[in-house]
Design a protein around this motif. Structure first.
Motif, mmCIF file in Angstrom:
data_model
loop_
_atom_site.group_PDB
_atom_site.id
_atom_site.type_symbol
_atom_site.label_atom_id
_atom_site.label_comp_id
_atom_site.label_asym_id
_atom_site.label_seq_id
_atom_site.Cartn_x
_atom_site.Cartn_y
_atom_site.Cartn_z
ATOM 1 N N PRO A 42 -40.434 6.768 29.202
ATOM 2 C CA PRO A 42 -40.820 8.327 29.988
ATOM 3 C C PRO A 42 -39.803 8.937 28.900
ATOM 4 N N LEU A 43 -38.613 8.519 28.717
ATOM 5 C CA LEU A 43 -37.510 8.435 27.721
ATOM 6 C C LEU A 43 -38.206 9.347 26.449
ATOM 7 N N ASN B 48 -48.471 18.681 35.423
ATOM 8 C CA ASN B 48 -47.215 17.663 36.174
ATOM 9 C C ASN B 48 -48.336 17.721 37.573
ATOM 10 N N TYR B 49 -49.245 18.854 37.807
ATOM 11 C CA TYR B 49 -49.697 18.445 39.262
ATOM 12 C C TYR B 49 -50.806 17.471 38.569
ATOM 13 N N VAL B 50 -51.548 17.208 37.376
ATOM 14 C CA VAL B 50 -52.582 16.095 37.464
ATOM 15 C C VAL B 50 -51.939 15.225 36.650
ATOM 16 N N LEU B 51 -50.670 14.492 36.431
ATOM 17 C CA LEU B 51 -50.706 13.574 35.705
ATOM 18 C C LEU B 51 -49.967 12.575 36.727
ATOM 19 N N ILE B 52 -48.922 13.160 37.413
ATOM 20 C CA ILE B 52 -48.116 12.906 38.088
ATOM 21 C C ILE B 52 -48.793 11.210 39.225
ATOM 22 N N GLU B 53 -49.547 12.318 39.914
ATOM 23 C CA GLU B 53 -50.315 11.077 40.467
ATOM 24 C C GLU B 53 -50.572 9.864 40.253
ATOM 25 N N LYS B 54 -51.194 10.548 38.632
ATOM 26 C CA LYS B 54 -51.974 8.773 38.483
ATOM 27 C C LYS B 54 -51.021 7.891 37.758
ATOM 28 N N TYR B 55 -49.693 8.794 36.711
ATOM 29 C CA TYR B 55 -48.823 7.964 35.947
ATOM 30 C C TYR B 55 -47.518 8.179 36.505
ATOM 31 N N GLY B 56 -47.315 8.613 37.762
ATOM 32 C CA GLY B 56 -45.768 8.918 38.081
ATOM 33 C C GLY B 56 -44.992 9.358 36.303
ATOM 34 N N ILE B 57 -43.740 8.956 36.920
ATOM 35 C CA ILE B 57 -42.730 9.515 36.117
ATOM 36 C C ILE B 57 -43.271 10.067 34.082
ATOM 37 N N THR B 58 -43.821 8.433 34.210
ATOM 38 C CA THR B 58 -44.667 8.743 32.402
ATOM 39 C C THR B 58 -45.894 10.172 32.338
ATOM 40 N N GLY B 59 -46.300 10.121 33.749
ATOM 41 C CA GLY B 59 -47.329 11.738 33.757
ATOM 42 C C GLY B 59 -46.309 12.856 33.130
ATOM 43 N N ALA B 60 -45.215 12.387 34.121
ATOM 44 C CA ALA B 60 -44.330 14.043 34.296
ATOM 45 C C ALA B 60 -43.952 13.971 32.323
ATOM 46 N N SER B 61 -43.706 13.155 31.512
ATOM 47 C CA SER B 61 -43.239 13.090 30.756
ATOM 48 C C SER B 61 -43.730 13.169 29.761
ATOM 49 N N VAL B 62 -45.107 12.890 29.764
ATOM 50 C CA VAL B 62 -46.624 13.650 29.185
ATOM 51 C C VAL B 62 -46.473 15.207 29.638
ATOM 52 N N ALA B 63 -46.667 15.649 30.518
ATOM 53 C CA ALA B 63 -46.688 17.297 30.588
ATOM 54 C C ALA B 63 -45.849 17.901 30.136
ATOM 55 N N LEU C 132 -42.761 31.309 27.180
ATOM 56 C CA LEU C 132 -41.464 29.972 28.345
ATOM 57 C C LEU C 132 -42.274 29.618 29.696
ATOM 58 N N PHE C 133 -42.700 31.535 30.628
ATOM 59 C CA PHE C 133 -43.292 31.137 31.533
ATOM 60 C C PHE C 133 -44.959 30.415 31.331
ATOM 61 N N LEU C 134 -45.503 30.805 29.996
ATOM 62 C CA LEU C 134 -46.631 29.939 30.092
ATOM 63 C C LEU C 134 -46.446 28.467 29.437
ATOM 64 N N GLY C 135 -44.827 28.109 29.008
ATOM 65 C CA GLY C 135 -45.701 26.813 28.715
ATOM 66 C C GLY C 135 -44.853 26.667 30.689
ATOM 67 N N PHE C 136 -44.131 27.322 31.429
ATOM 68 C CA PHE C 136 -44.202 26.648 32.694
ATOM 69 C C PHE C 136 -45.117 26.702 33.522
ATOM 70 N N ILE C 137 -46.443 27.428 33.146
ATOM 71 C CA ILE C 137 -47.793 26.834 34.027
ATOM 72 C C ILE C 137 -48.512 25.709 33.562
ATOM 73 N N ILE C 138 -47.957 25.580 32.350
ATOM 74 C CA ILE C 138 -48.713 24.133 31.582
ATOM 75 C C ILE C 138 -48.643 23.339 32.114
ATOM 76 N N ASN C 139 -46.535 23.204 32.180
ATOM 77 C CA ASN C 139 -45.778 21.658 32.617
ATOM 78 C C ASN C 139 -46.335 21.439 34.042
ATOM 79 N N LEU C 140 -46.610 22.708 35.092
ATOM 80 C CA LEU C 140 -47.053 22.571 36.357
ATOM 81 C C LEU C 140 -47.785 22.111 36.505
ATOM 82 N N ALA C 141 -49.095 22.135 35.553
ATOM 83 C CA ALA C 141 -50.919 22.062 35.891
ATOM 84 C C ALA C 141 -51.053 20.302 35.140
#
Length: 158
Positions: free
Chosen positions: A70-71, A114-129, A103-112
């Protein structure tokens, strides 16, 4: 990548002065020079992280080594900042609202993401988002600047 912040403090006034004088050549010169240095340092950091990251993280405990991938992924997202001084330009040239919207659009993309990727990929999904949102932010800013002012704040020749 704290280096971007250090360079921002140094170049911010120079960008503002050149913009007020409508000196596009000076802004382009500052952009090219700064981004070259930032990219060089960023790539050295990335190579160091790739080669010695696990060793460095193990100094904090074996559990930290799990964050190596993830790093690396986050580092690629943050390297996007090194390709342009757009953030500094927007802040110093009365484009703060545009900066906020991006920045707000980037925040929305990051939020979406994270919502999609974290459940399946955990911390790696968060870093990808997060990396995707950072790349979006640091790609959209120079495009908007070029569209509005015809000034290239990237390392690339447009």
């Amino acid at each position: 990548f704290f280096l971007g912040s250090i360079f921002s403090a140094v170049i911010a006034t120079k960008i503002s002065e050149a913009f007020l004088k409508k000196n596009v050549n000076e802004i382009n010169r500052i952009s090219k020079f700064t981004t070259k240095i930032l990219l060089l340092i960023s790539f050295i950091y990335l190579i160091f992280l790739y080669l010695f990251g696990k060793i460095f993280l193990s100094l904090f405990g074996e559990n930290f080594v799990l964050s190596y991938i993830p790093l690396l992924i986050l580092s690629f997202g943050y390297i996007a900042r090194s390709f342009s001084i757009s953030q500094d330009f927007m802040v110093m040239t009365n484009m703060q609202k545009n900066f906020l919207y991006i920045l707000f659009l980037g925040f929305i993309i990051n939020l979406a993401g994270n919502y999609v990727l974290i459940e399946k990929y955990g911390i790696t999904g968060a870093s990808v988002a997060t990396s995707i949102s950072l790349i979006f932010i640091y790609t959209l800013m120079p495009i908007l600047i070029y569209t509005k002012h015809k000034i290239n704040t990237t390392i690339f020749n447009i």
